[in-house]
Design a protein around this motif. Structure first.
Motif, mmCIF file in Angstrom:
data_model
loop_
_atom_site.group_PDB
_atom_site.id
_atom_site.type_symbol
_atom_site.label_atom_id
_atom_site.label_comp_id
_atom_site.label_asym_id
_atom_site.label_seq_id
_atom_site.Cartn_x
_atom_site.Cartn_y
_atom_site.Cartn_z
ATOM 1 N N ILE A 1 0.767 -1.303 0.027
ATOM 2 C CA ILE A 1 0.107 -0.046 -0.102
ATOM 3 C C ILE A 1 0.886 1.394 0.072
ATOM 4 C CG2 ILE A 1 -1.645 1.316 1.408
ATOM 5 C CD1 ILE A 1 -2.671 -1.303 2.429
ATOM 6 N N GLY A 2 0.807 2.185 -0.968
ATOM 7 C CA GLY A 2 1.523 3.314 -1.083
ATOM 8 C C GLY A 2 2.443 3.238 -2.024
ATOM 9 N N GLY A 3 2.970 2.076 -2.624
ATOM 10 C CA GLY A 3 4.062 1.816 -3.495
ATOM 11 C C GLY A 3 5.146 0.860 -3.120
ATOM 12 N N SER B 1 -3.133 7.362 -6.306
ATOM 13 C CA SER B 1 -3.150 8.735 -6.192
ATOM 14 C C SER B 1 -4.777 9.447 -6.431
ATOM 15 C CB SER B 1 -2.188 10.044 -7.082
ATOM 16 O OG SER B 1 -1.057 9.128 -6.905
ATOM 17 N N MET B 2 -5.838 8.902 -5.884
ATOM 18 C CA MET B 2 -7.197 9.252 -6.332
ATOM 19 C C MET B 2 -7.500 9.851 -4.955
ATOM 20 S SD MET B 2 -8.917 6.136 -8.459
ATOM 21 C CE MET B 2 -8.223 5.513 -9.849
ATOM 22 N N PRO B 3 -8.535 10.533 -4.698
ATOM 23 C CA PRO B 3 -9.245 11.126 -3.466
ATOM 24 C C PRO B 3 -9.568 9.887 -2.561
ATOM 25 C CG PRO B 3 -10.178 12.027 -5.240
ATOM 26 C CD PRO B 3 -9.275 11.046 -5.927
ATOM 27 N N LEU B 4 -9.229 10.253 -1.032
ATOM 28 C CA LEU B 4 -9.672 9.198 -0.215
ATOM 29 C C LEU B 4 -10.924 9.170 0.352
ATOM 30 C CD1 LEU B 4 -8.101 7.227 1.759
ATOM 31 C CD2 LEU B 4 -8.033 8.906 3.632
ATOM 32 N N THR B 5 -11.873 8.683 -0.695
ATOM 33 C CA THR B 5 -13.467 8.692 -0.472
ATOM 34 C C THR B 5 -13.827 7.321 -1.203
ATOM 35 O OG1 THR B 5 -15.081 9.991 -0.919
ATOM 36 C CG2 THR B 5 -13.617 9.949 -2.741
ATOM 37 N N ILE B 6 -14.729 6.928 -0.796
ATOM 38 C CA ILE B 6 -15.369 5.880 -1.143
ATOM 39 C C ILE B 6 -15.652 5.450 -2.667
ATOM 40 C CG2 ILE B 6 -17.448 4.158 -0.874
ATOM 41 C CD1 ILE B 6 -15.999 4.569 1.754
ATOM 42 N N ARG B 7 -15.983 6.773 -3.507
ATOM 43 C CA ARG B 7 -16.146 6.365 -4.825
ATOM 44 C C ARG B 7 -15.040 6.290 -5.749
ATOM 45 N NH1 ARG B 7 -17.958 12.221 -7.043
ATOM 46 N NH2 ARG B 7 -18.693 12.577 -4.913
ATOM 47 N N SER B 8 -13.815 6.349 -5.339
ATOM 48 C CA SER B 8 -12.493 6.062 -5.626
ATOM 49 C C SER B 8 -12.318 4.572 -6.011
ATOM 50 C CB SER B 8 -11.216 6.458 -4.990
ATOM 51 O OG SER B 8 -11.155 7.929 -4.869
ATOM 52 N N ALA B 9 -13.105 3.824 -4.917
ATOM 53 C CA ALA B 9 -12.901 2.305 -5.226
ATOM 54 C C ALA B 9 -13.792 1.577 -6.456
ATOM 55 C CB ALA B 9 -13.393 1.739 -3.859
ATOM 56 N N LEU C 1 -9.938 1.505 -0.083
ATOM 57 C CA LEU C 1 -9.620 2.897 -0.227
ATOM 58 C C LEU C 1 -8.240 3.362 0.064
ATOM 59 C CD1 LEU C 1 -12.349 3.778 2.735
ATOM 60 C CD2 LEU C 1 -12.432 4.544 0.515
ATOM 61 N N ALA C 2 -7.474 2.470 0.826
ATOM 62 C CA ALA C 2 -5.877 2.631 0.937
ATOM 63 C C ALA C 2 -5.155 2.525 -0.372
ATOM 64 C CB ALA C 2 -5.338 1.657 1.628
ATOM 65 N N PHE C 3 -5.755 1.363 -1.299
ATOM 66 C CA PHE C 3 -5.238 1.198 -2.264
ATOM 67 C C PHE C 3 -5.299 2.046 -3.664
ATOM 68 C CE2 PHE C 3 -5.660 -0.839 -6.822
ATOM 69 C CZ PHE C 3 -4.283 -1.071 -7.096
ATOM 70 N N PHE C 4 -6.482 2.518 -3.653
ATOM 71 C CA PHE C 4 -6.903 3.551 -4.751
ATOM 72 C C PHE C 4 -6.239 4.837 -4.422
ATOM 73 C CE2 PHE C 4 -9.872 0.227 -5.853
ATOM 74 C CZ PHE C 4 -9.481 0.141 -7.283
ATOM 75 N N ALA C 5 -6.168 5.448 -3.175
ATOM 76 C CA ALA C 5 -5.800 6.630 -2.593
ATOM 77 C C ALA C 5 -4.254 6.696 -2.721
ATOM 78 C CB ALA C 5 -6.258 7.080 -1.145
ATOM 79 N N TYR C 6 -3.432 5.666 -2.275
ATOM 80 C CA TYR C 6 -2.089 5.680 -2.053
ATOM 81 C C TYR C 6 -1.481 5.163 -3.163
ATOM 82 C CZ TYR C 6 -3.359 6.837 2.570
ATOM 83 O OH TYR C 6 -4.050 7.501 3.733
ATOM 84 N N PHE D 1 -16.546 4.294 7.972
ATOM 85 C CA PHE D 1 -15.951 5.038 8.881
ATOM 86 C C PHE D 1 -14.678 4.172 9.469
ATOM 87 C CE2 PHE D 1 -15.988 4.012 13.787
ATOM 88 C CZ PHE D 1 -15.070 4.843 13.992
ATOM 89 N N VAL D 2 -14.780 2.773 9.914
ATOM 90 C CA VAL D 2 -13.615 2.181 10.157
ATOM 91 C C VAL D 2 -12.877 1.745 9.046
ATOM 92 C CG1 VAL D 2 -13.001 -0.254 11.232
ATOM 93 C CG2 VAL D 2 -15.143 0.811 12.009
ATOM 94 N N GLY D 3 -13.147 1.527 7.860
ATOM 95 C CA GLY D 3 -12.316 1.272 6.710
ATOM 96 C C GLY D 3 -11.547 2.443 6.168
ATOM 97 N N MET D 4 -11.954 3.703 6.204
ATOM 98 C CA MET D 4 -11.307 4.912 5.838
ATOM 99 C C MET D 4 -10.301 5.125 7.066
ATOM 100 S SD MET D 4 -12.689 8.483 4.428
ATOM 101 C CE MET D 4 -13.533 7.825 3.160
ATOM 102 N N PHE D 5 -10.770 4.967 8.324
ATOM 103 C CA PHE D 5 -9.855 5.423 9.432
ATOM 104 C C PHE D 5 -8.618 4.170 9.166
ATOM 105 C CE2 PHE D 5 -8.209 4.756 13.613
ATOM 106 C CZ PHE D 5 -7.866 5.929 13.834
ATOM 107 N N ILE D 6 -8.880 2.932 9.183
ATOM 108 C CA ILE D 6 -7.941 2.029 8.835
ATOM 109 C C ILE D 6 -6.879 2.434 7.678
ATOM 110 C CG2 ILE D 6 -7.304 -0.267 8.460
ATOM 111 C CD1 ILE D 6 -9.834 -1.148 10.009
ATOM 112 N N ALA D 7 -7.380 2.757 6.457
ATOM 113 C CA ALA D 7 -6.830 3.009 5.322
ATOM 114 C C ALA D 7 -5.779 4.231 5.689
ATOM 115 C CB ALA D 7 -7.552 3.428 4.155
ATOM 116 N N ARG D 8 -6.379 5.290 6.355
ATOM 117 C CA ARG D 8 -5.358 6.512 6.767
ATOM 118 C C ARG D 8 -4.220 5.978 7.584
ATOM 119 N NH1 ARG D 8 -7.941 11.787 7.336
ATOM 120 N NH2 ARG D 8 -5.669 12.383 8.047
#
Length: 529
Positions: free
Chosen positions: A96-98, A187-195, A179-184, A349-356
């Motif tokens: 995650i993150g490269g 480089s997509m926004p850290l939001t549900i739609r990115s998945a 969330l973590a994969f698509f964000a990090y 909530f939990v998913g995005m927090f864990i992703a962060r």
């Protein structure tokens, strides 16, 4: 070096590029205004018309239970299978993150934040009440076994663990990983739609994405409010038990107000100075209380219960996961379907927090930690609290044995009353509930604010303050609107919020698998995997 593989999941969209920036705010339209208006409408409407709100919530709950019980169970089963598969599939090597990413937090702090966010209040609320309810047949036993028998005791622990084991953590892990994969990695926004980018491509930044994020906000904020409602009930019962402060609706609402204020302070301190510190403190207190119960209580019984809980969980898992032809429909609807809806409504909530907090972990390390480590810890926790409580009931010791389960929010304190240092342990229990309360509210506002700011993680603090206040207001509205049946109102809200988001999670899981498979092809072609 293999053939060149084009990255199909790249986008020029930048988090927050469509935001409205006025009055010091940074709001994503239309997600923020729509969700804010509808949430305020719910709170005001419930406070003005409590009886009508209760009738609507009850009607929605029973309709969903009657029509979609199978959907919740099958969906959760699918997510467990997918999550376990990720541990063993080749895509588990993706980081995650490269390839050069390193973890932002120590492993211990990471575990503490995962656990505090993912379970928190629920473990304190249900660890005694649930096994005792199942054993005594409070309103029905799981799988139709005869109440107050040795088989009922074994199944009580197995069924409790079923609700708190792999299923909720599988849901959390898949949402968090998406969330973590698509964000990090993309480089997509850290939001549900990115998945959903693998399925919708750039259309995800338009109205389909607005709908997805709006539903995620509703699921998150109402799922959180359900937990805050439980926390307020248990804290009020603890204060009544220790200090004789009657656990009225006004007291519960005062607790919500006080904890919301504490959450505001945590928000202002930020992720490192707020949630991280509180999570570490809470996990230390929780560990101390758990080991106290193990060694001050019936130690050999609790150690035996760890094996009983684990073996019963494994042996009864398939039967408990079957939604068809159940002999225990009342129990199944009142417990399992509610839990699955609650976990799913909590998952953004939990998913995005864990992703962060999980950048730098491999997919395999991530899923193993998020899925298996909390499950093992929960086995020990439930065996300590539940095992001690069941022995008291079976031996005829204390209020749980004499009066039965009269108040689920009081059950943990009734169990502790038969152990040494009852005043201290009960007070620690109240503190645990309150601090779990604060961390849930704070980290929940972090997530909702990120979604309603278009995936930005550095939105103005004032917006998080707004969502902290709204979470407390919804919890207070449910307590007020539910009256004596506040627990039923909380369950109705969680189930109603969880249903539409279940379908979204299934599609999100498909998008995650597509994204990870494509990423592995890219890394292999570049010689990086």
């Amino acid at each position: 070096m293999g053939d060149v593989v084009k990255d199909e999941y790249s986008t020029d969209y930048v988090a927050g590029q469509d935001n409205i920036q006025k009055f010091g705010l940074d709001l994503h339209a239309p997600v923020f205004p729509i969700t804010a208006v509808l949430v305020l409408t719910f709170v005001i409407g419930t406070l003005i018309f409590p009886s009508e709100a209760k009738e609507i919530l009850d009607g929605a709950k029973w309709w969903i239970l009657g029509q979609f019980d199978w959907f919740f169970l099958i969906s959760a089963n699918i997510m467990v299978i997918v999550a376990l598969s990720l541990i063993f599939l080749p895509i588990g090597k993706i980081r995650i993150g490269g390839v050069d990413a390193t973890p932002d937090f120590s492993t211990l702090s990471w575990f503490a934040m995962l656990f505090a966010a993912g379970m928190g209040i629920g473990l304190m609320f249900w660890a005694v009440a649930e096994p005792v309810a199942y054993y005594t047949g409070w309103y029905e036993t799981p799988l139709g076994v005869e109440a107050e028998t040795p088989e009922a005791a074994r199944l009580a622990m197995g069924a409790t663990m079923y609700h708190w084991g792999l299923h909720p953590w599988a849901v959390y892990s898949l949402v968090a990983l998406s969330l973590a994969f698509f964000a990090y990695n993309k480089s997509m926004p850290l939001t549900i739609r990115s998945a959903f980018f693998p399925l919708l491509k750039d259309r995800v930044w338009g109205w389909p994405g607005h709908v997805i994020d709006t539903m995620a906000v509703f699921a998150t904020i109402f799922g959180l409010a359900a937990s805050l409602g439980f926390g307020a009930q248990q804290a009020a019962s603890g204060l009544d038990y220790l200090f004789g402060i009657s656990a009225t609706v006004n007291v519960q609402m005062a607790i919500i107000t006080g904890v919301t204020a504490a959450a505001l302070v945590s928000v202002l301190r930020g992720l490192d100075g707020g949630v991280k510190v509180l999570s570490n403190i809470n996990m230390a207190l929780a560990a101390i209380l758990m080991f106290f119960i193990i060694f001050a209580g019936p130690t050999m019984t609790i150690l035996e219960t760890i094996w009983i809980t684990s073996s019963s969980y494994v042996s009864n898992g398939l039967a408990l996961s079957n939604p068809f032809g159940r002999e225990d429909e009342t129990w199944f609807h009142g417990w399992t379907v509610f839990y699955w809806a609650w976990w799913i409504s909590w998952s953004p909530f939990v998913g995005m927090f864990i992703a962060r907090v999980s950048r730098g972990r491999t997919v395999r390390e991530f899923v193993t930690a998020v899925l298996l480590v909390p499950t093992v810890i929960t086995v020990v926790w439930m065996s300590a609290f539940g095992g001690a409580a069941l022995e008291q009931v079976q031996e005829g010791i204390g209020a749980l044995a004499e009066d039965g389960l009269t108040d689920v929010s009081l059950a943990s304190f009734q169990m502790l009353s038969n152990l040494p240092l009852v005043g201290i342990t009960s007070f620690v229990g109240i503190i645990l509930v309150l601090v779990f309360f604060v961390t849930s509210s704070d980290s929940g506002s972090l997530v909702v604010d990120s979604i309603t700011a278009g995936g930005k993680t550095d939105a103005p603090t004032a917006q998080r303050v707004f969502w902290v206040v709204m979470e407390g207001a919804i919890a207070a509205a449910m307590i007020f609107g539910g009256g004596e049946d506040a627990l039923g109102a909380i369950q109705a809200v969680a189930i109603s919020a969880g249903l539409p988001f279940t379908a979204i999670l299934l599609v999100m899981t498909w998008g995650l698998l597509k994204g990870l498979t494509h990423e592995r092809k890219l890394l292999l072609a570049e010689g990086k995997l």
